[in-house]
Enzyme design. Structure first.
Site, PDB file in Angstrom:
ATOM      1  N   LYS A 102       5.681  55.205   5.936  1.00 22.37           N
ATOM      2  CA  LYS A 102       6.632  56.330   6.044  1.00 22.37           C
ATOM      3  C   LYS A 102       6.346  57.307   4.907  1.00 22.37           C
ATOM      4  CE  LYS A 102      10.281  58.012   4.703  1.00 22.37           C
ATOM      5  NZ  LYS A 102      10.377  59.428   4.258  1.00 22.37           N
TER       6      LYS A 102
ATOM      7  N   GLY B 129       7.823  57.169  -6.071  1.00 24.58           N
ATOM      8  CA  GLY B 129       8.733  58.305  -5.956  1.00 24.58           C
ATOM      9  C   GLY B 129       9.725  58.333  -7.098  1.00 24.58           C
ATOM     10  N   SER B 130      10.901  58.842  -6.810  1.00 31.58           N
ATOM     11  CA  SER B 130      11.859  59.083  -7.890  1.00 31.58           C
ATOM     12  C   SER B 130      12.518  57.790  -8.370  1.00 31.58           C
ATOM     13  CB  SER B 130      12.952  60.043  -7.408  1.00 31.58           C
ATOM     14  OG  SER B 130      13.815  59.364  -6.529  1.00 31.58           O
TER      15      SER B 130
ATOM     16  N   VAL C 149      15.704  56.834  -6.250  1.00 33.63           N
ATOM     17  CA  VAL C 149      15.474  56.111  -4.991  1.00 33.63           C
ATOM     18  C   VAL C 149      14.942  54.703  -5.289  1.00 33.63           C
ATOM     19  CG1 VAL C 149      14.127  56.077  -2.847  1.00 33.63           C
ATOM     20  CG2 VAL C 149      15.107  58.224  -3.672  1.00 33.63           C
ATOM     21  N   GLY C 150      14.057  54.603  -6.277  1.00 35.64           N
ATOM     22  CA  GLY C 150      13.504  53.306  -6.658  1.00 35.64           C
ATOM     23  C   GLY C 150      14.602  52.318  -7.036  1.00 35.64           C
TER      24      GLY C 150
ATOM     25  N   GLU D  71       6.747  52.469  -8.340  1.00 33.03           N
ATOM     26  CA  GLU D  71       5.988  53.348  -9.235  1.00 33.03           C
ATOM     27  C   GLU D  71       6.823  54.630  -9.313  1.00 33.03           C
ATOM     28  OE1 GLU D  71       4.071  55.630 -11.306  1.00 33.03           O
ATOM     29  OE2 GLU D  71       3.211  53.641 -11.087  1.00 33.03           O
TER      30      GLU D  71
ATOM     31  N   CYS E 261       3.241  62.212 -11.523  1.00 35.35           N
ATOM     32  CA  CYS E 261       4.035  61.321 -12.386  1.00 35.35           C
ATOM     33  C   CYS E 261       3.281  61.081 -13.688  1.00 35.35           C
ATOM     34  CB  CYS E 261       4.438  60.050 -11.687  1.00 35.35           C
ATOM     35  SG  CYS E 261       3.146  59.249 -10.807  1.00 35.35           S
TER      36      CYS E 261
ATOM     37  N   GLU F 183      12.329  63.649 -16.690  1.00 30.80           N
ATOM     38  CA  GLU F 183      11.177  64.100 -15.907  1.00 30.80           C
ATOM     39  C   GLU F 183      11.536  65.385 -15.157  1.00 30.80           C
ATOM     40  OE1 GLU F 183       9.830  61.752 -12.437  1.00 30.80           O
ATOM     41  OE2 GLU F 183       7.835  61.937 -13.319  1.00 30.80           O
TER      42      GLU F 183
HETATM   43  C1  UN1 Z   1       0.741  60.470  -9.537  1.00 30.12           C
HETATM   44  O1  UN1 Z   1       0.869  61.285 -10.427  1.00 30.12           O
HETATM   45  O2  UN1 Z   1       1.682  60.200  -8.778  1.00 30.12           O
HETATM   46  O3  UN1 Z   1      -4.074  59.594 -12.590  1.00 30.12           O
HETATM   47  C2  UN1 Z   1      -0.553  59.779  -9.276  1.00 30.12           C
HETATM   48  C3  UN1 Z   1      -3.838  60.578 -11.905  1.00 30.12           C
HETATM   49  C4  UN1 Z   1      -4.121  60.500 -10.425  1.00 30.12           C
HETATM   50  C5  UN1 Z   1      -2.996  59.826  -9.718  1.00 30.12           C
HETATM   51  C6  UN1 Z   1      -1.657  60.374 -10.071  1.00 30.12           C
HETATM   52  N1  UN1 Z   1      -5.354  59.784 -10.206  1.00 30.12           N
HETATM   53  O4  UN1 Z   1      -3.370  61.592 -12.374  1.00 30.12           O
END
Ligand code: UN1
Length: 495
Positions: free
Chosen positions: A175, A228-229, A232-233, A250, A284, A385
Site C-alpha cells: 500500500k 513514514g511519520s 502513524v508509526g 522507519e 528522513c 522534523e
Molecule cells: C529516506 O530518506 O526516507 O540515504 C530514505 C539516503 C537514501 C534513502 C533515504 N538512500 O538518503
C-alpha cells in the site's frame, strides 16, 4: 488522456470494488493530472490479503534460487525502464530527474542484492554436544507481509521491503502513499513482467485510515513494515503490539552535520547544500541541522547562504532545475508554520523563508530554500522534523558540545561530521547516537548493502537493507538431527 490506474490483486489489474477513484497531480504543475487511482476500502483489502494468503504455500516452497531469478529479472527490467520510471516519478512527486534516476537505481541495486541472497540466506551449522547429532539454523518465511511506504522514495523504499520479503518466501500486500501511486503501480508492473506468480505481490491504493491501518490490523497479516511519520508509526506499534505482530518501523529524523574548525569548508558547504536541499529536504535522512564549530561558523555561513540563494528551483523534469517543489499543500503548510515558529523563537532567518509565487512557479508547491542561523538547541526548529527545505544552523565551542547537540533530540537516524582529524572522527563515530554516521560526506546517500535505520524514536530496533533486513522478513528455526538411534539427553548425558 489521463491514465486510469488499477489495483493488482491475485494477478489481475482491477478497479476498486466500489468503483471510487482519486486523482494524483504533478506538484510542480497542478494542471498536469498524472492519473486516477482506485480509492480502495475494506472489500479490496480483504481480497488482497486473501490472494496473498492463497499464494503463500506454493511461494514458500519455491526454491529460493528460483525466487532469486525472478528478482534478478525485475532488476534487469527496472534497469531497462529506468528513464521512463524516473520521469513518471518526477512528475508525480517533484524531485529532480537525477534524483528520481537515483531512486530507481536504488531499487535496481536492492533487486540484485536480494536476487543473490537467493543462493545464500545463510544459517549456521554448529557442533552438537552429544555424539551423532547435527545442529543447524535455517531462515523460514513468516507469511503475509504488509508494506506501507512513503512518497519521498517511491521505488527505493518499496524495493527495500518487497525484494527481501519475497526472497525469504513471504507474500506481499503493498500500500503506497497516496501521493505516489503511479510509481508504485509501475514497480508492481515490473514485478509482474519479471514473472512473480499471481497473488505473491498484491497492490492497492487508497488512504491510510481506510486501507493502511485495517491492513495492519488484519488477523491474516503476519508482518507489517512501515516507513513514514512518527505519529502513524506509533499507532501501528500500538496495534501490532496488542496483536503481537511483527512490525518494522522507519520514522523521523533530525539529522545534523557537524563541521569542525579543521574541516575542508568548501566540502562541508557542498555537503550541507546537498544534504539539506536534495529532495527539497524531504528525506528522513535530510540534513535539517548544521552544527558549526564557532571558529569557522561565520565563514561557513557566508559561503553557505551564498550558495543556497543560487539554487535553481523548477520543475524537476527540466535539466536546469536543482530543487523541485514540495510534494503537496500539506507540506507547504508545515514548512510555513515552522518558518514562523523559527522567527518567533528568535532564530535569525538568513535565506529563503517564503513561497515562490511568480508566474513560472504559481502552479506548483515551490518554497525557497531556507536557512536559520543562531538556532538554539532547545528551539522547536532544532528539535522537530520539518521534512522540507529548512536548515537550522547552530554553533558549538567543542566537539563534545557539537555531539551533545547532535544527540539532543528524540531521533537518531543519520549524522555526519566534517573534520580532517582522524581522532575526532572516531570519537564522533563512537559517541553519536544514530543508526548512520558519515565522515566527510552529508547525512544522505546510504548504500543498500549496509543496514539502514535509526535509534531512539526513529525506529523500533529493526534495520532495513544490508543483511539485517532478512531478520525482519524471516524467522529462525533451529534444527537438531539425532542420528544416534537412541534417546540422548542434552545437558544430562554428560560425562
Ligand atoms: C529516506 O530518506 O526516507 O540515504 C530514505 C539516503 C537514501 C534513502 C533515504 N538512500 O538518503
Amino acid at each position: 488522456m489521463t491514465e486510469s490506474y488499477k489495483n493488482f490483486i491475485g494477478g489481475e489489474w482491477v478497479a476498486a470494488r466500489s468503483g471510487k477513484t482519486f486523482e494524483n497531480r504533478n506538484p510542480a504543475d497542478n494542471q498536469d493530472l498524472v492519473g486516477t487511482f482506485p480509492d480502495s476500502d475494506r472489500d479490496d483489502l480483504e481480497a488482497a490479503v486473501k490472494a496473498a494468503r492463497g499464494a503463500y504455500d506454493s511461494w514458500r516452497k519455491t526454491p529460493a534460487p528460483h525466487r532469486g531469478e525472478i528478482l534478478y529479472r525485475a532488476g534487469q527490467i527496472l534497469k531497462d525502464r529506468k528513464e521512463e520510471l524516473a520521469k513518471i516519478m518526477t512528475r508525480e512527486m517533484g524531485k529532480v530527474l537525477k534524483e528520481t534516476r537515483g531512486d530507481v537505481q536504488e531499487a535496481i541495486d536492492t533487486a540484485f542484492y536480494a536476487a543473490g541472497e537467493g543462493r545464500r540466506l545463510f544459517g549456521d551449522t554448529v557442533p552438537c554436544e552429544l555424539p551423532n547429532k547435527f545442529g543447524m539454523s535455517v531462515r523460514c518465511p513468516i507469511g503475509v507481509c504488509v508494506m506501507i511506504t512513503p512518497w519521498n522514495f517511491p521505488m527505493a523504499i518499496p524495493s527495500w521491503k518487497i525484494f527481501p520479503a519475497l526472497i525469504c518466501g513471504n507474500t506481499v500486500v503493498f500500500k503506497p502513499a497516496t501521493d505516489t501511486p503511479a510509481s508504485a503501480a509501475k514497480f508492481v508492473e515490473v514485478l509482474q513482467q519479471a514473472g512473480v506468480p499471481a497473488g505473491v505481490v498484491n497492490f492497492l491504493t487508497g488512504g491510510g485510515s481506510k486501507v493502511g491501518m485495517p491492513l495492519a490490523e488484519h488477523p491474516q497479516v503476519d508482518v507489517v513494515s512501515f516507513t513514514g511519520s512518527t505519529e502513524v508509526g506509533r499507532r501501528l506499534a500500538e496495534s501490532c503490539g496488542r496483536n503481537l505482530k511483527r512490525l518494522s518501523l522507519e520514522m523521523g529524523g533530525k539529522n545534523a552535520q557537524i563541521v569542525m574548525d579543521d574541516a575542508d569548508l568548501d566540502l562541508a558547504v557542498e555537503g550541507a547544500l546537498w544534504g539539506g536541499f536534495g529532495t527539497t529536504g524531504q528525506r528522513c535522512t535530510a540534513t535539517s541541522r548544521v552544527v558549526l564549530h564557532e571558529k569557522i561558523a561565520d565563514a561557513f555561513m557566508k559561503q553557505f547562504v551564498d550558495r543556497v540563494n543560487k539554487l535553481r528551483l523548477g520543475n524537476g523534469l527540466e535539466a536546469s532545475s536543482e530543487v523541485g517543489p514540495l510534494v503537496n499543500q500539506g507540506q507547504v503548510d508545515t514548512v510555513e508554520q515552522y518558518v514562523k515558529i523559527g522567527k518567533d523563537e528568535g532564530a535569525k532567518l538568513v535565506a529563503g523563508g517564503s513561497r515562490l509565487t511568480d508566474a513560472a512557479y504559481s502552479r506548483g508547491f515551490f518554497y525557497r530554500p531556507t536557512v536559520f542561523d543562531h538556532v538554539k538547541p532547545t528551539m522547536r526548529i532544532a528539535q522537530e522534523e520539518i521534512f522540507g527545505p529548512v536548515v537550522s544552523c547552530l554553533r558549538a565551542r567543542s566537539l563534545e558540545e557539537a555531539i551533545e547537540i547532535q544527540n539532543g533530540t528524540i531521533f537518531g537516524l543519520s549524522s555526519s561530521i566534517y573534520t580532517r582529524d582522524v581522532n575526532k572522527a572516531f570519537q564522533a563515530i563512537r559517541d553519536i547516537q544514530a543508526g548512520i554516521t558519515y565522515v566527510n560526506s552529508p547525512t544522505i546517500g546510504a548504500e543498500v548493502q549496509l543496514p539502514f535505520g535509526g535509534v531512539k524514536q526513529t525506529g523500533n530496533g529493526h534495520r532495513e537493507a544490508g543483511q539485517t533486513v532478512y531478520d525482519i522478513f524471516s524467522e529462525w528455526k533451529s534444527v537438531y538431527v539425532d542420528y544416534s538411534g537412541r534417546l540422548q539427553k542434552a545437558q544430562i548425558d554428560v560425562s
